[in-house]
Design an enzyme around this catalytic site. Structure first.
Site, PDB file in Angstrom:
ATOM      1  N   LYS A   1     -38.970  88.807 -13.079  1.00  0.00           N
ATOM      2  CA  LYS A   1     -37.880  87.830 -13.081  1.00  0.00           C
ATOM      3  C   LYS A   1     -37.409  87.682 -14.518  1.00  0.00           C
ATOM      4  CE  LYS A   1     -35.932  85.049  -9.937  1.00  0.00           C
ATOM      5  NZ  LYS A   1     -35.662  85.379  -8.538  1.00  0.00           N
TER       6      LYS A   1
ATOM      7  N   VAL B   1     -26.482  73.246  -0.629  1.00  0.00           N
ATOM      8  CA  VAL B   1     -25.588  74.087   0.188  1.00  0.00           C
ATOM      9  C   VAL B   1     -24.715  74.954  -0.712  1.00  0.00           C
ATOM     10  CG1 VAL B   1     -25.580  72.736   2.297  1.00  0.00           C
ATOM     11  CG2 VAL B   1     -24.007  72.107   0.453  1.00  0.00           C
ATOM     12  N   GLY B   2     -25.367  75.552  -1.726  1.00  0.00           N
ATOM     13  CA  GLY B   2     -24.681  76.519  -2.568  1.00  0.00           C
ATOM     14  C   GLY B   2     -24.591  77.844  -1.846  1.00  0.00           C
ATOM     15  N   LYS B   3     -24.842  78.928  -2.562  1.00  0.00           N
ATOM     16  CA  LYS B   3     -24.654  80.268  -1.995  1.00  0.00           C
ATOM     17  C   LYS B   3     -25.460  80.466  -0.718  1.00  0.00           C
ATOM     18  CE  LYS B   3     -25.580  82.526  -5.944  1.00  0.00           C
ATOM     19  NZ  LYS B   3     -25.710  83.645  -6.897  1.00  0.00           N
ATOM     20  N   VAL B   4     -26.758  80.201  -0.761  1.00  0.00           N
ATOM     21  CA  VAL B   4     -27.622  80.463   0.393  1.00  0.00           C
ATOM     22  C   VAL B   4     -27.484  79.371   1.449  1.00  0.00           C
ATOM     23  CG1 VAL B   4     -29.998  80.790   1.173  1.00  0.00           C
ATOM     24  CG2 VAL B   4     -29.262  81.749  -1.012  1.00  0.00           C
TER      25      VAL B   4
ATOM     26  N   HIS C   1     -25.090  77.430   2.223  1.00  0.00           N
ATOM     27  CA  HIS C   1     -23.825  77.499   2.977  1.00  0.00           C
ATOM     28  C   HIS C   1     -23.949  78.498   4.135  1.00  0.00           C
ATOM     29  CE1 HIS C   1     -19.275  77.006   2.890  1.00  0.00           C
ATOM     30  NE2 HIS C   1     -19.483  77.885   3.852  1.00  0.00           N
TER      31      HIS C   1
END
Length: 358
Positions: free
Chosen positions: A79, A180-183, A185
């Protein structure tokens, strides 16, 4: 500053990447290459201190080793974090400087998207680096890896429902999604489509509005505290790590926790508290492996259908974790670790025999 060798005692390599001209301050952590080159995203985040950034990258890279192992990939765990506010500090020169640092590792680490970075950023990094996944579709990449991350979490949730209620159906179940950002949503979309009742919260009001516009039936609450105190069947933490604290365990009514966030358990021992309260925890790195599967597929020449088929297997993997947990009499988080460690040990051992692949 903390002693890097103490904190990263089980890591193979930790690299501090610095380029004052562009403002680049990054840390790349390679946890294990027992199964193959390390693959993991680059997080761009305004950490309060280098210590905070170091601890995060070490935890996240370790999680990637376990995630890749449990997903059946021939990849290790790594990472990277770039310290700074991506809305103001991100630039083409900075990303390209970072790409040169990744390139200098000679393929021991492949990077991809994470919080604060996107496929277009990977394209900039790739102008200086051969070891990049998660690129835009226009450049032959997998595009937004959050698509299959959410799909995998949904499959894991169906597996948990099967064990808890005897059916994979989430119709009529109330699911709380924190973040509820990228994933998040994409996960809401899957849940709404199968008839679940969805309650959401997010510190980003724009992200909340985007979900409300697309899915008017979704209910919004003002905070994560309010969400976890609501009557829920499933709780899905999809923001940053450490979401499952002792306080959350005490008030949570949900029978299942299954979300996309990494390193959800705030400290060792939380998994036992969950079990004592009868809450079924689907280990984060087991169910959120869809994004890793998606970007890893680029290494073979990307096929969305092939990657999605593999991500569908997260349902069976999650069932396997719950089965081992039941047979060994341990929490699912420990069962998942055992399965991942077994594969790293058994398959990694084979790497001890040198082969000329030329």
């Amino acid at each position: 500053m903390s002693d890097v060798f103490d904190l990263g005692a089980e890591h193979e390599q930790v690299v501090f990447a610095n380029d004052p001209a562009t403002g680049l301050k990054a840390i790349i952590a390679i946890h294990s290459t027992a199964l193959g080159p390390a693959l993991g995203g680059t997080r761009f985040h305004p950490y309060a201190s280098t210590d905070d950034a170091l601890r995060d990258v070490l935890n996240l890279s370790r999680g990637m080793s376990y995630k890749a192992a449990l997903a059946g990939l021939d990849l290790g765990g790594g990472k990277a974090v770039i310290i700074g506010d991506p809305t103001t500090a991100k630039s083409e020169p900075l990303l390209r400087a970072y790409g040169r640092h990744v390139q200098s590792l000679g393929g021991r680490y492949y990077t991809a998207c994470d919080v604060g970075t996107f496929s277009v950023d990977m394209d900039d990094i790739a102008r200086e680096c051969s070891f990049v996944t998660g690129r835009t579709v226009a450049h032959g990449g997998a595009g937004d890896s959050s698509v299959l991350t959410a799909y995998g979490v949904f499959q894991g949730m169906r597996a948990a429902a099967t064990v808890e209620w005897g059916s994979p159906s989430l119709e009529g179940r109330t699911v709380g999604v924190a973040g509820v950002g990228k994933v998040g949503h994409h996960l809401v979309k899957h849940l709404v489509e199968v008839g679940a009742t969805v309650i959401i919260t997010d510190v980003n009001s724009a992200a909340v509005e985007m979900v409300r516009e697309e899915f008017p039936s979704v209910r919004v609450v003002g905070s994560t505290e309010e969400l976890v105190a609501s009557p829920l069947d499933v709780y899905a933490p999809c923001a940053l790590g450490g979401a499952i604290t002792d306080e959350v365990v005490e008030v949570l009514s949900a029978k299942i926790i299954c979300g996309a966030a990494n390193n959800q358990l705030a400290h060792p021992g939380v998994e036992k508290a969950l079990e004592e309260r009868g809450i079924r925890y689907a280990p984060d790195y087991c169910v959120n492996a869809g994004g890793l599967i998606q970007v890893a597929d680029e290494l073979e020449g990307f096929s969305f259908d092939r990657a999605q088929q593999r991500a569908t297997g997260i349902y069976d993997t999650t069932l396997g974790v719950f089965e081992l947990a039941a047979s060994d009499g341990v929490p699912p988080a420990i069962a998942a670790d055992r399965l991942a460690e077994r594969r790293m040990r058994e398959v990694g051992r084979l790497r001890g025999m040198w082969l000329d692949r030329g």
